[in-house]
Design a protein around this motif. Structure first.
Motif, PDB file in Angstrom:
ATOM      1  N   MET A  49       0.816  -1.193   0.000  1.00 16.64           N
ATOM      2  CA  MET A  49       0.000   0.000   0.000  1.00 16.64           C
ATOM      3  C   MET A  49       0.860   1.258   0.000  1.00 16.64           C
ATOM      4  SD  MET A  49      -3.079  -1.238   2.568  1.00 16.64           S
ATOM      5  CE  MET A  49      -3.608   0.386   2.878  1.00 16.64           C
ATOM      6  N   LEU A  50       1.983   1.205   0.750  1.00 14.58           N
ATOM      7  CA  LEU A  50       2.855   2.372   0.782  1.00 14.58           C
ATOM      8  C   LEU A  50       3.491   2.638  -0.574  1.00 14.58           C
ATOM      9  CD1 LEU A  50       4.616   2.046   4.240  1.00 14.58           C
ATOM     10  CD2 LEU A  50       3.058   3.839   3.521  1.00 14.58           C
ATOM     11  N   ARG A  51       3.880   1.585  -1.265  1.00 14.42           N
ATOM     12  CA  ARG A  51       4.480   1.754  -2.600  1.00 14.42           C
ATOM     13  C   ARG A  51       3.468   2.408  -3.535  1.00 14.42           C
ATOM     14  NH1 ARG A  51       9.162   2.483  -4.540  1.00 14.42           N
ATOM     15  NH2 ARG A  51      10.015   0.697  -3.462  1.00 14.42           N
ATOM     16  N   GLU A  52       2.227   1.971  -3.475  1.00 14.53           N
ATOM     17  CA  GLU A  52       1.180   2.543  -4.311  1.00 14.53           C
ATOM     18  C   GLU A  52       0.952   4.016  -3.963  1.00 14.53           C
ATOM     19  OE1 GLU A  52      -3.562   1.903  -4.857  1.00 14.53           O
ATOM     20  OE2 GLU A  52      -2.329   0.091  -4.768  1.00 14.53           O
ATOM     21  N   ALA A  53       0.975   4.334  -2.675  1.00 13.56           N
ATOM     22  CA  ALA A  53       0.808   5.724  -2.248  1.00 13.56           C
ATOM     23  C   ALA A  53       1.960   6.590  -2.760  1.00 13.56           C
ATOM     24  CB  ALA A  53       0.715   5.800  -0.735  1.00 13.56           C
ATOM     25  N   CYS A  54       3.178   6.053  -2.731  1.00 17.94           N
ATOM     26  CA  CYS A  54       4.335   6.793  -3.253  1.00 17.94           C
ATOM     27  C   CYS A  54       4.161   7.107  -4.727  1.00 17.94           C
ATOM     28  CB  CYS A  54       5.620   5.988  -3.049  1.00 17.94           C
ATOM     29  SG  CYS A  54       6.150   5.875  -1.339  1.00 17.94           S
ATOM     30  N   ASP A  55       3.683   6.125  -5.463  1.00 17.07           N
ATOM     31  CA  ASP A  55       3.455   6.321  -6.890  1.00 17.07           C
ATOM     32  C   ASP A  55       2.390   7.389  -7.138  1.00 17.07           C
ATOM     33  OD1 ASP A  55       5.353   4.376  -7.351  1.00 17.07           O
ATOM     34  OD2 ASP A  55       3.870   2.785  -7.728  1.00 17.07           O
ATOM     35  N   ARG A  56       1.366   7.393  -6.320  1.00 22.26           N
ATOM     36  CA  ARG A  56       0.305   8.396  -6.478  1.00 22.26           C
ATOM     37  C   ARG A  56       0.817   9.792  -6.170  1.00 22.26           C
ATOM     38  NH1 ARG A  56      -4.974   5.295  -4.038  1.00 22.26           N
ATOM     39  NH2 ARG A  56      -5.147   3.804  -5.741  1.00 22.26           N
ATOM     40  N   LEU A  57       1.658   9.909  -5.132  1.00 24.23           N
ATOM     41  CA  LEU A  57       2.224  11.215  -4.815  1.00 24.23           C
ATOM     42  C   LEU A  57       3.098  11.716  -5.954  1.00 24.23           C
ATOM     43  CD1 LEU A  57       3.114  10.867  -1.037  1.00 24.23           C
ATOM     44  CD2 LEU A  57       1.343  12.306  -2.054  1.00 24.23           C
ATOM     45  N   GLU A  58       3.811  10.818  -6.606  1.00 25.80           N
ATOM     46  CA  GLU A  58       4.626  11.211  -7.752  1.00 25.80           C
ATOM     47  C   GLU A  58       3.736  11.770  -8.856  1.00 25.80           C
ATOM     48  OE1 GLU A  58       8.194   9.501 -10.552  1.00 25.80           O
ATOM     49  OE2 GLU A  58       6.839   8.057  -9.630  1.00 25.80           O
ATOM     50  N   ALA A  59       2.623  11.119  -9.097  1.00 26.64           N
ATOM     51  CA  ALA A  59       1.707  11.578 -10.138  1.00 26.64           C
ATOM     52  C   ALA A  59       1.122  12.954  -9.806  1.00 26.64           C
ATOM     53  CB  ALA A  59       0.581  10.561 -10.333  1.00 26.64           C
ATOM     54  N   LEU A  60       0.966  13.236  -8.510  1.00 29.60           N
ATOM     55  CA  LEU A  60       0.433  14.529  -8.086  1.00 29.60           C
ATOM     56  C   LEU A  60       1.500  15.622  -8.077  1.00 29.60           C
ATOM     57  CD1 LEU A  60      -1.809  13.411  -5.091  1.00 29.60           C
ATOM     58  CD2 LEU A  60      -2.574  14.220  -7.334  1.00 29.60           C
ATOM     59  N   GLY A  61       2.760  15.228  -8.163  1.00 34.37           N
ATOM     60  CA  GLY A  61       3.835  16.205  -8.163  1.00 34.37           C
ATOM     61  C   GLY A  61       4.178  16.741  -6.784  1.00 34.37           C
ATOM     62  N   VAL A  62       3.882  15.968  -5.750  1.00 38.45           N
ATOM     63  CA  VAL A  62       4.171  16.376  -4.375  1.00 38.45           C
ATOM     64  C   VAL A  62       5.466  15.680  -3.958  1.00 38.45           C
ATOM     65  CG1 VAL A  62       3.188  16.610  -2.069  1.00 38.45           C
ATOM     66  CG2 VAL A  62       1.677  16.407  -4.031  1.00 38.45           C
ATOM     67  N   ALA A  63       6.573  16.220  -4.428  1.00 36.68           N
ATOM     68  CA  ALA A  63       7.852  15.523  -4.338  1.00 36.68           C
ATOM     69  C   ALA A  63       8.358  15.332  -2.913  1.00 36.68           C
ATOM     70  CB  ALA A  63       8.897  16.252  -5.166  1.00 36.68           C
ATOM     71  N   THR A  64       8.342  16.360  -2.094  1.00 37.01           N
ATOM     72  CA  THR A  64       8.871  16.212  -0.738  1.00 37.01           C
ATOM     73  C   THR A  64       8.058  15.191   0.044  1.00 37.01           C
ATOM     74  OG1 THR A  64       9.703  18.479  -0.744  1.00 37.01           O
ATOM     75  CG2 THR A  64       9.464  17.423   1.396  1.00 37.01           C
ATOM     76  N   ASP A  65       6.750  15.251  -0.085  1.00 33.37           N
ATOM     77  CA  ASP A  65       5.899  14.266   0.580  1.00 33.37           C
ATOM     78  C   ASP A  65       6.190  12.865   0.063  1.00 33.37           C
ATOM     79  OD1 ASP A  65       4.625  16.140   2.183  1.00 33.37           O
ATOM     80  OD2 ASP A  65       3.013  16.474   0.746  1.00 33.37           O
ATOM     81  N   ARG A  66       6.488  12.754  -1.202  1.00 34.75           N
ATOM     82  CA  ARG A  66       6.840  11.455  -1.769  1.00 34.75           C
ATOM     83  C   ARG A  66       8.137  10.941  -1.149  1.00 34.75           C
ATOM     84  NH1 ARG A  66       9.809   9.636  -6.548  1.00 34.75           N
ATOM     85  NH2 ARG A  66       9.151   7.506  -6.907  1.00 34.75           N
ATOM     86  N   GLY A  67       9.116  11.811  -0.990  1.00 34.43           N
ATOM     87  CA  GLY A  67      10.367  11.409  -0.362  1.00 34.43           C
ATOM     88  C   GLY A  67      10.159  10.913   1.055  1.00 34.43           C
TER      89      GLY A  67
END
Length: 69
Positions: A1-19
């Motif tokens: 689930m966390l990996r999927e959430a990371c991918d979604r954050l990337e798509a949203l362009g929220v880079a720091t939150d993705r990190g």
């Protein structure tokens, strides 16, 4: 689930939150007995590329807790 959430954050362009989410994923991987080296490296890249240097000590701590240096 966390990996999927990371991918979604990337798509949203929220880079720091993705990190930061990648660091959470790395912690979960370590708890599960998995190698989190690649995930930590990816988090470092994302945070560094976005000037979020203040979060790098968290990556260091996670890496040290997993015995990977």
């Amino acid at each position: 689930m966390l990996r999927e959430a990371c991918d979604r954050l990337e798509a949203l362009g929220v880079a720091t939150d993705r990190g930061l989410m990648l660091l959470d994923l790395a912690r979960a991987q370590l708890r599960a007995g998995e190698d989190a080296t690649a995930t930590i490296a990816q988090a470092r890249d994302v945070l560094t590329n976005n000037g979020a240097f203040g979060w790098l000590p968290r990556a260091d701590a996670i890496e040290a807790a997993g015995g990977k240096q």
